[in-house]
Design a protein around this motif. Structure first.
Motif, PDB file in Angstrom:
ATOM      1  N   GLU A  40       0.805  -1.222   0.000  1.00 43.82           N
ATOM      2  CA  GLU A  40       0.000   0.000   0.000  1.00 43.82           C
ATOM      3  C   GLU A  40       0.840   1.275   0.000  1.00 43.82           C
ATOM      4  O   GLU A  40       0.293   2.371   0.126  1.00 43.82           O
ATOM      5  N   VAL A  41       2.165   1.158  -0.175  1.00 44.89           N
ATOM      6  CA  VAL A  41       3.051   2.318  -0.044  1.00 44.89           C
ATOM      7  C   VAL A  41       2.684   3.443  -1.009  1.00 44.89           C
ATOM      8  O   VAL A  41       2.776   4.623  -0.657  1.00 44.89           O
ATOM      9  N   ASP A  42       2.234   3.116  -2.211  1.00 47.25           N
ATOM     10  CA  ASP A  42       1.879   4.165  -3.178  1.00 47.25           C
ATOM     11  C   ASP A  42       0.651   4.965  -2.747  1.00 47.25           C
ATOM     12  O   ASP A  42       0.459   6.093  -3.198  1.00 47.25           O
ATOM     13  N   ASP A  43      -0.164   4.395  -1.871  1.00 47.08           N
ATOM     14  CA  ASP A  43      -1.347   5.090  -1.364  1.00 47.08           C
ATOM     15  C   ASP A  43      -1.036   5.980  -0.163  1.00 47.08           C
ATOM     16  O   ASP A  43      -1.929   6.656   0.355  1.00 47.08           O
ATOM     17  N   HIS A  44       0.221   5.962   0.284  1.00 44.34           N
ATOM     18  CA  HIS A  44       0.578   6.692   1.507  1.00 44.34           C
ATOM     19  C   HIS A  44       1.800   7.574   1.317  1.00 44.34           C
ATOM     20  O   HIS A  44       2.567   7.796   2.259  1.00 44.34           O
ATOM     21  N   GLY A  45       1.994   8.095   0.124  1.00 41.98           N
ATOM     22  CA  GLY A  45       3.138   8.960  -0.165  1.00 41.98           C
ATOM     23  C   GLY A  45       2.825  10.424   0.048  1.00 41.98           C
ATOM     24  O   GLY A  45       1.769  10.807   0.558  1.00 41.98           O
ATOM     25  N   GLN A  91      -0.501  12.050  -1.147  1.00 47.12           N
ATOM     26  CA  GLN A  91      -1.741  11.686  -0.468  1.00 47.12           C
ATOM     27  C   GLN A  91      -1.873  12.304   0.919  1.00 47.12           C
ATOM     28  O   GLN A  91      -2.876  12.099   1.595  1.00 47.12           O
ATOM     29  N   ASP A 145       7.232   5.750   3.608  1.00 51.51           N
ATOM     30  CA  ASP A 145       7.853   5.331   2.353  1.00 51.51           C
ATOM     31  C   ASP A 145       8.290   3.881   2.447  1.00 51.51           C
ATOM     32  O   ASP A 145       8.132   3.234   3.486  1.00 51.51           O
ATOM     33  N   SER A 146       8.839   3.383   1.361  1.00 50.06           N
ATOM     34  CA  SER A 146       9.159   1.952   1.276  1.00 50.06           C
ATOM     35  C   SER A 146      10.310   1.524   2.174  1.00 50.06           C
ATOM     36  O   SER A 146      10.508   0.326   2.386  1.00 50.06           O
TER      37      SER A 146
END
Length: 111
Positions: A29-34, A37, A49-50
């Protein structure tokens, strides 16, 4: 009746003792929490981040003005703690900062 103020609260912390399952879920879900967002919301907006080293939550907290930013920060920390616990995510070193949006001075250019 006490005066209510609106606070923007940022709660920062570090991930700790994440299970393999929790790490996999966070990475999926990392792309949804950058950065794109990040929003201040009553429910809270989680950003990380990752690298899975640190994270932050952003909250809008409405609280009695007489208790000030310290109370808003404490309420934000409590919300973050509860959200992390409910999600089963290990964490440490939570700390919060709050800004009173009702007393913040806005400098306007070109007046």
């Amino acid at each position: 009746m006490a005066t209510q103020h609106t606070y923007r609260v940022i709660v920062r912390g570090k991930w700790d003792n994440l299970t393999a399952e929790a790490q996999a879920k966070l990475l999926a879900e990392v792309d949804d929490h950058g950065l794109a967002q990040m929003r201040f919301t009553p429910e809270g907006s989680l950003a990380y981040d990752s690298a899975l080293h640190a994270f932050s939550y952003r909250y809008v907290i409405v609280s009695d003005a007489e208790y000030g930013e310290a109370m808003a920060a404490a309420l934000g920390e409590e919300k973050a703690e509860n959200a992390l616990r409910e999600a089963g995510l290990g964490h440490r070193e939570l700390r919060a900062t709050a800004t009173d949006m009702d007393t913040m001075k806005v400098n306007r250019k070109g007046r």
